[in-house]
Design a protein around this motif. Structure first.
Motif, short mmCIF file in Angstrom:
data_model
loop_
_atom_site.label_atom_id
_atom_site.label_comp_id
_atom_site.label_asym_id
_atom_site.label_seq_id
_atom_site.Cartn_x
_atom_site.Cartn_y
_atom_site.Cartn_z
N LEU A 10 0.71 -1.36 -0.13
CA LEU A 10 -0.08 0.53 -0.18
C LEU A 10 0.36 1.71 0.01
CD1 LEU A 10 -2.53 -1.04 2.91
CD2 LEU A 10 -2.97 -1.57 0.13
N ASP A 11 0.51 2.02 -0.67
CA ASP A 11 1.38 3.51 -0.75
C ASP A 11 0.75 3.97 0.33
OD1 ASP A 11 -0.04 6.47 -1.48
OD2 ASP A 11 1.87 5.93 -1.15
N ARG A 12 0.79 5.48 1.38
CA ARG A 12 0.79 5.60 2.80
C ARG A 12 -0.50 7.04 1.99
NH1 ARG A 12 3.85 8.83 7.59
NH2 ARG A 12 2.21 10.24 5.73
N ASP A 13 0.21 8.00 1.79
CA ASP A 13 -1.10 8.89 2.03
C ASP A 13 -2.13 9.25 0.91
OD1 ASP A 13 1.83 11.41 3.00
OD2 ASP A 13 0.58 10.60 4.06
N GLY A 14 -3.04 8.81 1.25
CA GLY A 14 -4.16 9.50 0.25
C GLY A 14 -5.10 7.48 0.50
N VAL A 15 -4.21 6.57 0.66
CA VAL A 15 -4.87 5.27 0.53
C VAL A 15 -4.91 4.78 1.98
CG1 VAL A 15 -4.12 2.79 0.16
CG2 VAL A 15 -2.79 4.21 -1.46
N GLY A 130 -2.20 2.08 -5.22
CA GLY A 130 -1.80 3.94 -4.88
C GLY A 130 -2.65 4.42 -5.38
N ASP A 131 -2.72 6.13 -4.95
CA ASP A 131 -3.27 7.07 -5.70
C ASP A 131 -2.95 7.99 -6.57
OD1 ASP A 131 -2.50 10.26 -2.90
OD2 ASP A 131 -1.85 8.23 -3.46
N SER A 132 -1.23 7.94 -6.37
CA SER A 132 -0.54 8.35 -7.51
C SER A 132 -0.15 7.52 -8.86
CB SER A 132 0.36 9.65 -7.53
OG SER A 132 -0.11 9.94 -6.35
N LEU A 133 0.44 8.39 -9.71
CA LEU A 133 0.76 6.56 -10.92
C LEU A 133 1.80 6.70 -10.07
CD1 LEU A 133 0.73 5.62 -14.07
CD2 LEU A 133 1.40 8.24 -14.53
N ARG A 134 2.85 7.25 -9.66
CA ARG A 134 3.75 6.77 -9.72
C ARG A 134 4.38 5.75 -8.90
NH1 ARG A 134 5.81 12.25 -5.61
NH2 ARG A 134 5.11 11.24 -3.80
N ASP A 135 3.09 5.48 -7.49
CA ASP A 135 2.65 4.75 -7.08
C ASP A 135 2.97 3.09 -7.99
OD1 ASP A 135 0.37 5.98 -5.22
OD2 ASP A 135 2.72 6.20 -4.75
N LEU A 136 2.34 3.10 -9.07
CA LEU A 136 1.90 1.72 -9.56
C LEU A 136 3.28 1.60 -10.87
CD1 LEU A 136 -2.54 2.83 -11.24
CD2 LEU A 136 -0.63 1.95 -8.51
#
Ligand SMILES: O=P(O)(O)OC[C@@H](O)[C@H]1O[C@@H](OP(=O)(O)O)[C@@H](O)[C@@H](O)[C@@H]1O
Ligand SMILES: [Mg+2]
Ligand SMILES: [Zn+2]
Length: 189
Positions: A10-15, A130-136
């Motif tokens: 999991l990404d943290r902020d926004g997830v 994630g909530d951002s493209l960079r996460d994926l």
């Protein structure tokens, strides 16, 4: 669908918690989504391993210290434990965009840290949420299946549309976990 590693990253902020364009700079500003804490516990109870991979450039920017960041992560672990689950590993990048590190998403360094910490051969067929493209993008070279959630910056990411052709999209973490556990149940029948 067989889930050999049964691992969700999991990404943290926004997830897991609310994000802010002004950064999450203190324990008071770290506000978890209650349904996300419950969703993580449900994953744990269903035998899934949960890890976190988060960029924290606010440290390099001097907005907060590593000990403040650690207090947020202790709170997260506590809340998940109280809900009956656990978080196996939290990997974070404390660097800024110009530091040339190899762990700032979209680079995969945090996921490699998680792979080693969990003693896994590969992260292929694990999930990156994630909530951002960079996460994926960080999960892609590691073979993670991408999931975008619409919380945090997710709706903005979805509106941009780029790089999401392989991603599943859900309103929030709880909706994704509902889907994942239902799918697993079906494939177990
Ligand atoms: O979503 P994760 O990876 O858990 O954490 C994101 C945060 O570290 C911050 O990342 C920053 O990006 P820059 O690091 O300044 O590019 C901004 O997007 C902030 O709004 C955000 O709070
Ligand atoms: Mg995020
Ligand atoms: Zn880094």
């Amino acid at each position: 669908m067989s889930h050999s590693s049964k691992l969700v990253i999991l990404d943290r902020d926004g997830v897991i918690n609310r994000d802010s364009d002004a950064y999450v700079k203190s324990l008071d500003e770290w506000v978890p989504y209650p349904t996300a804490i419950e969703a993580i516990a449900r994953l744990s109870r269903a035998g899934w391993t949960v890890a976190v991979a988060t960029n924290q450039s606010g440290i390099a920017r001097g907005y907060y210290s590593k000990s403040v960041l650690e207090s947020m992560h202790q709170r997260l672990r506590e809340l998940v434990r109280q809900a009956g689950g656990e978080i196996a590993h939290i990997a974070y990048c404390p660097h800024g965009p110009d530091d040339g590190c190899d762990c700032r998403k979209p680079l995969p360094g945090l996921l490699e840290e998680i792979r080693q910490a969990l003693g896994l051969e590969t992260l292929a067929d694990s999930w990156m949420v994630g909530d951002s493209l960079r996460d994926l993008q960080a999960g892609e070279p590691m073979g993670c299946r991408p999931v975008l959630v619409r919380t945090g910056k997710g709706r903005r990411t979805e509106a941009k549309g780029e790089g999401l052709s392989q991603a599943m999209i859900f309103d929030d973490l709880a909706a994704y976990v509902d889907w994942l556990l239902a799918t697993e149940a079906d494939s177990a029948d």
